[in-house]
Design a protein around this motif. Structure first.
Motif, PDB file in Angstrom:
ATOM      1  N   ILE A  34       0.845  -1.203   0.000  1.00 25.76           N
ATOM      2  CA  ILE A  34       0.000   0.000   0.000  1.00 25.76           C
ATOM      3  C   ILE A  34       0.878   1.250   0.000  1.00 25.76           C
ATOM      4  CG2 ILE A  34      -1.907   1.181   1.137  1.00 25.76           C
ATOM      5  CD1 ILE A  34      -2.536  -1.411   2.618  1.00 25.76           C
ATOM      6  N   ILE A  35       0.701   2.079  -1.015  1.00 28.00           N
ATOM      7  CA  ILE A  35       1.578   3.235  -1.218  1.00 28.00           C
ATOM      8  C   ILE A  35       0.743   4.508  -1.348  1.00 28.00           C
ATOM      9  CG2 ILE A  35       3.299   4.272  -2.763  1.00 28.00           C
ATOM     10  CD1 ILE A  35       4.106   1.450  -3.621  1.00 28.00           C
ATOM     11  N   SER A  36       1.169   5.571  -0.680  1.00 27.80           N
ATOM     12  CA  SER A  36       0.498   6.870  -0.811  1.00 27.80           C
ATOM     13  C   SER A  36       1.400   7.964  -0.276  1.00 27.80           C
ATOM     14  CB  SER A  36      -0.808   6.892  -0.018  1.00 27.80           C
ATOM     15  OG  SER A  36      -0.564   7.176   1.343  1.00 27.80           O
ATOM     16  N   ILE A 113      -0.860 -10.569   3.654  1.00 30.83           N
ATOM     17  CA  ILE A 113      -0.073  -9.597   4.423  1.00 30.83           C
ATOM     18  C   ILE A 113      -0.265  -8.225   3.780  1.00 30.83           C
ATOM     19  CG2 ILE A 113       2.251  -8.853   5.124  1.00 30.83           C
ATOM     20  CD1 ILE A 113       3.115 -11.763   5.073  1.00 30.83           C
ATOM     21  N   PHE A 114      -0.759  -7.278   4.558  1.00 29.27           N
ATOM     22  CA  PHE A 114      -0.824  -5.899   4.086  1.00 29.27           C
ATOM     23  C   PHE A 114       0.452  -5.181   4.513  1.00 29.27           C
ATOM     24  CE2 PHE A 114      -5.398  -6.924   4.421  1.00 29.27           C
ATOM     25  CZ  PHE A 114      -5.814  -6.544   3.147  1.00 29.27           C
ATOM     26  N   VAL A 115       1.123  -4.568   3.541  1.00 29.97           N
ATOM     27  CA  VAL A 115       2.323  -3.790   3.848  1.00 29.97           C
ATOM     28  C   VAL A 115       1.975  -2.313   3.720  1.00 29.97           C
ATOM     29  CG1 VAL A 115       4.708  -3.281   3.197  1.00 29.97           C
ATOM     30  CG2 VAL A 115       3.794  -5.595   2.880  1.00 29.97           C
ATOM     31  N   GLU A 116       2.076  -1.569   4.800  1.00 27.98           N
ATOM     32  CA  GLU A 116       1.894  -0.120   4.709  1.00 27.98           C
ATOM     33  C   GLU A 116       3.260   0.505   4.501  1.00 27.98           C
ATOM     34  OE1 GLU A 116      -0.463   1.861   7.750  1.00 27.98           O
ATOM     35  OE2 GLU A 116       0.233   3.822   7.058  1.00 27.98           O
ATOM     36  N   ASN A 117       3.515   0.940   3.286  1.00 24.06           N
ATOM     37  CA  ASN A 117       4.820   1.501   2.956  1.00 24.06           C
ATOM     38  C   ASN A 117       5.004   2.875   3.612  1.00 24.06           C
ATOM     39  OD1 ASN A 117       7.343   1.809   1.487  1.00 24.06           O
ATOM     40  ND2 ASN A 117       6.484   0.431  -0.051  1.00 24.06           N
ATOM     41  N   VAL A 118       6.217   3.406   3.569  1.00 21.91           N
ATOM     42  CA  VAL A 118       6.504   4.753   4.073  1.00 21.91           C
ATOM     43  C   VAL A 118       5.687   5.765   3.248  1.00 21.91           C
ATOM     44  CG1 VAL A 118       8.350   6.448   4.369  1.00 21.91           C
ATOM     45  CG2 VAL A 118       8.820   4.019   4.720  1.00 21.91           C
ATOM     46  N   GLY A 119       5.182   6.796   3.897  1.00 24.54           N
ATOM     47  CA  GLY A 119       4.359   7.798   3.197  1.00 24.54           C
ATOM     48  C   GLY A 119       5.158   8.595   2.188  1.00 24.54           C
ATOM     49  N   ASN A 120       5.005   8.246   0.919  1.00 19.22           N
ATOM     50  CA  ASN A 120       5.851   8.820  -0.129  1.00 19.22           C
ATOM     51  C   ASN A 120       5.292   8.341  -1.455  1.00 19.22           C
ATOM     52  OD1 ASN A 120       7.968   9.353  -1.960  1.00 19.22           O
ATOM     53  ND2 ASN A 120       9.566   8.897  -0.465  1.00 19.22           N
TER      54      ASN A 120
ATOM     55  N   ILE B  34      10.962  25.410  -0.518  1.00 21.92           N
ATOM     56  CA  ILE B  34       9.627  25.043  -0.030  1.00 21.92           C
ATOM     57  C   ILE B  34       9.416  23.537  -0.171  1.00 21.92           C
ATOM     58  CG2 ILE B  34       7.155  25.538  -0.193  1.00 21.92           C
ATOM     59  CD1 ILE B  34       7.875  28.110  -1.696  1.00 21.92           C
ATOM     60  N   ILE B  35       9.140  22.876   0.937  1.00 27.38           N
ATOM     61  CA  ILE B  35       9.053  21.404   0.969  1.00 27.38           C
ATOM     62  C   ILE B  35       7.726  20.973   1.586  1.00 27.38           C
ATOM     63  CG2 ILE B  35      10.123  19.296   1.902  1.00 27.38           C
ATOM     64  CD1 ILE B  35      12.797  20.793   1.962  1.00 27.38           C
ATOM     65  N   SER B  36       7.086  19.997   0.956  1.00 27.03           N
ATOM     66  CA  SER B  36       5.843  19.427   1.513  1.00 27.03           C
ATOM     67  C   SER B  36       5.544  18.101   0.843  1.00 27.03           C
ATOM     68  CB  SER B  36       4.660  20.369   1.281  1.00 27.03           C
ATOM     69  OG  SER B  36       4.130  20.195  -0.028  1.00 27.03           O
ATOM     70  N   SER B  37       4.550  17.413   1.349  1.00 28.84           N
ATOM     71  CA  SER B  37       3.972  16.245   0.675  1.00 28.84           C
ATOM     72  C   SER B  37       3.321  16.702  -0.630  1.00 28.84           C
ATOM     73  CB  SER B  37       2.833  15.647   1.517  1.00 28.84           C
ATOM     74  OG  SER B  37       3.274  15.253   2.771  1.00 28.84           O
ATOM     75  N   PRO B  38       3.047  15.759  -1.540  1.00 28.46           N
ATOM     76  CA  PRO B  38       2.249  16.119  -2.711  1.00 28.46           C
ATOM     77  C   PRO B  38       0.900  16.684  -2.265  1.00 28.46           C
ATOM     78  CG  PRO B  38       3.180  13.910  -2.968  1.00 28.46           C
ATOM     79  CD  PRO B  38       3.433  14.329  -1.551  1.00 28.46           C
ATOM     80  N   GLY B  39       0.505  17.780  -2.879  1.00 28.77           N
ATOM     81  CA  GLY B  39      -0.851  18.280  -2.648  1.00 28.77           C
ATOM     82  C   GLY B  39      -1.088  19.006  -1.335  1.00 28.77           C
ATOM     83  N   LEU B 121       7.883  14.517   1.589  1.00 27.89           N
ATOM     84  CA  LEU B 121       8.164  15.019   2.934  1.00 27.89           C
ATOM     85  C   LEU B 121       9.492  14.476   3.480  1.00 27.89           C
ATOM     86  CD1 LEU B 121       6.412  16.934   4.518  1.00 27.89           C
ATOM     87  CD2 LEU B 121       5.313  15.018   5.646  1.00 27.89           C
ATOM     88  N   ILE B 122      10.142  13.593   2.721  1.00 28.81           N
ATOM     89  CA  ILE B 122      11.314  12.902   3.275  1.00 28.81           C
ATOM     90  C   ILE B 122      12.613  13.358   2.603  1.00 28.81           C
ATOM     91  CG2 ILE B 122      12.281  10.654   3.848  1.00 28.81           C
ATOM     92  CD1 ILE B 122       9.421   9.512   3.461  1.00 28.81           C
ATOM     93  N   CYS B 123      12.830  12.903   1.364  1.00 29.96           N
ATOM     94  CA  CYS B 123      14.135  13.086   0.719  1.00 29.96           C
ATOM     95  C   CYS B 123      14.566  14.552   0.580  1.00 29.96           C
ATOM     96  CB  CYS B 123      14.148  12.394  -0.639  1.00 29.96           C
ATOM     97  SG  CYS B 123      13.337  10.780  -0.607  1.00 29.96           S
ATOM     98  N   PRO B 124      13.667  15.477   0.187  1.00 29.39           N
ATOM     99  CA  PRO B 124      14.138  16.859   0.000  1.00 29.39           C
ATOM    100  C   PRO B 124      14.745  17.465   1.262  1.00 29.39           C
ATOM    101  CG  PRO B 124      12.002  16.589  -1.040  1.00 29.39           C
ATOM    102  CD  PRO B 124      12.254  15.340  -0.231  1.00 29.39           C
ATOM    103  N   SER B 125      14.326  16.985   2.431  1.00 31.70           N
ATOM    104  CA  SER B 125      14.863  17.589   3.659  1.00 31.70           C
ATOM    105  C   SER B 125      16.306  17.167   3.905  1.00 31.70           C
ATOM    106  CB  SER B 125      13.980  17.224   4.857  1.00 31.70           C
ATOM    107  OG  SER B 125      13.989  15.833   5.056  1.00 31.70           O
TER     108      SER B 125
END
Lengths: 219, 219
Positions: A34-36, A113-120, B34-39, B121-125
């Protein structure tokens, strides 16, 4: 030079992913990656899904997070096996860490198995974990332009969940634009529009995912 | 091995970032990363900001995107210099690409450059671009747990914009939890709660950023 390094990393990841995939197939366990983006609602979707499926299927969860076990704690009440992978800054899960944590599950006693990936929305789509399929989750609040701006995930995913539909009235989200962009990128993707907080649209998703588990876990 | 590679990449990035920072300082130009999640609303924030500041300051924009120039097109109407960096899958901007595109600006004729990083929210920082400071943007719709789950950005940023406050009533966002987590991670961070679509709270942000430009660009 960096391209070569990246190719090596991806090759090694792919080899391990293939191993994971073979192992899961031999055990008749399916794995959903699961990716988001951060905050699109992966954990809330998992809560709704477990609520309904936990009596019918044997379920495990792998929680990928930079740090903290907050998401895992939200799922504790279901009394199912959950393993947390803290990446310590890493922006995605990879097949090596998945392979390691599979040892903590009794695969003979699992259907899915549900995998919740890192939020990215970017990096996780480039790393095969050995999953049966990828599930994309995107929230209405992120805007309708995400498929076109971040096409990799939407190209790869078997299904997409458009979450937080209860917020549509309060945003400028255009269903027409979203649908048209998504179709251009992946016309075969299966789509569910849901509001996990209100429960809208969840029935179709739950029927479909049950079918995937039943169908695939008994091949 | 991968740790060593990552260290090399980060070292080279840091060297080039230092060069960029010296160049900008010598030209009295400030750069906001400027850094953020998509959207989360980076582009909408830029629209609101340019709307107000474009008459008072000489502004340039660097638009980082995986693919497409959609965000840049939204800013075209301001008639200011804009350069798009398409990373072609890359999950963040780096100082080498910034250094290259600076050649497309007349730095003697600029007060400030806003860099809209790739939505992540991760790599750009982790990649210093040579900016004067980082600005974090986070949307109410992402939930109140983002600072604790993705601490790197909030640790590094000089200021944070909590956007989409118009949606608070429709979500379970807890201002108390958000504030308390944020304070633990970075008690000195400057915070603005805004709704870019409604205009709420923008005045404080605009006054502050104007002060940053005036103060720093004439040192």
């Amino acid at each position: 030079m960096e391209i070569k390094i990246m190719k090596n990393i991806l090759d090694r990841n792919q080899n391990k992913a293939n191993e994971v995939r073979s192992l899961l197939a031999s055990k008749k366990v399916i794995m959903v990656n699961i990716i988001s983006s951060p905050g699109a609602g992966k954990t809330t979707l998992l809560e709704c899904t477990l609520e309904c499926l936990v009596k019918s299927f044997k379920i495990g969860v792998i929680e990928g997070d930079i740090t903290t076990d907050r998401d895992a704690r939200r799922l504790k009440r279901f009394g199912i096996p959950i393993v947390v992978i803290n990446t310590g800054g890493g922006c995605h899960l990879d097949s090596h860490s998945i392979s390691k944590v599979l040892a903590h599950f009794d695969l003979d006693d699992l259907d899915v198995i549900f995998v919740e990936n890192v939020g990215n929305l970017i990096c996780p789509s480039q790393f095969d974990l050995g999953e049966t399929f990828k599930l994309a989750v995107v929230s209405v609040a992120e805007g309708d332009d995400k498929p076109e701006k971040y096409p990799m995930l939407f190209r790869e995913a078997r299904a997409v969940i458009l979450n937080k539909t209860d917020l549509i009235a309060h945003t400028d989200f255009s269903n027409e634009n979203f649908t048209s962009d998504l179709n251009k990128i992946n016309s075969r993707i299966i789509r569910f529009d849901v509001s996990c907080t209100r429960g809208d649209g969840l029935r179709s998703w739950l029927e479909w995912i049950s079918g995937q588990i039943t169908g695939l876990s008994h091949i």
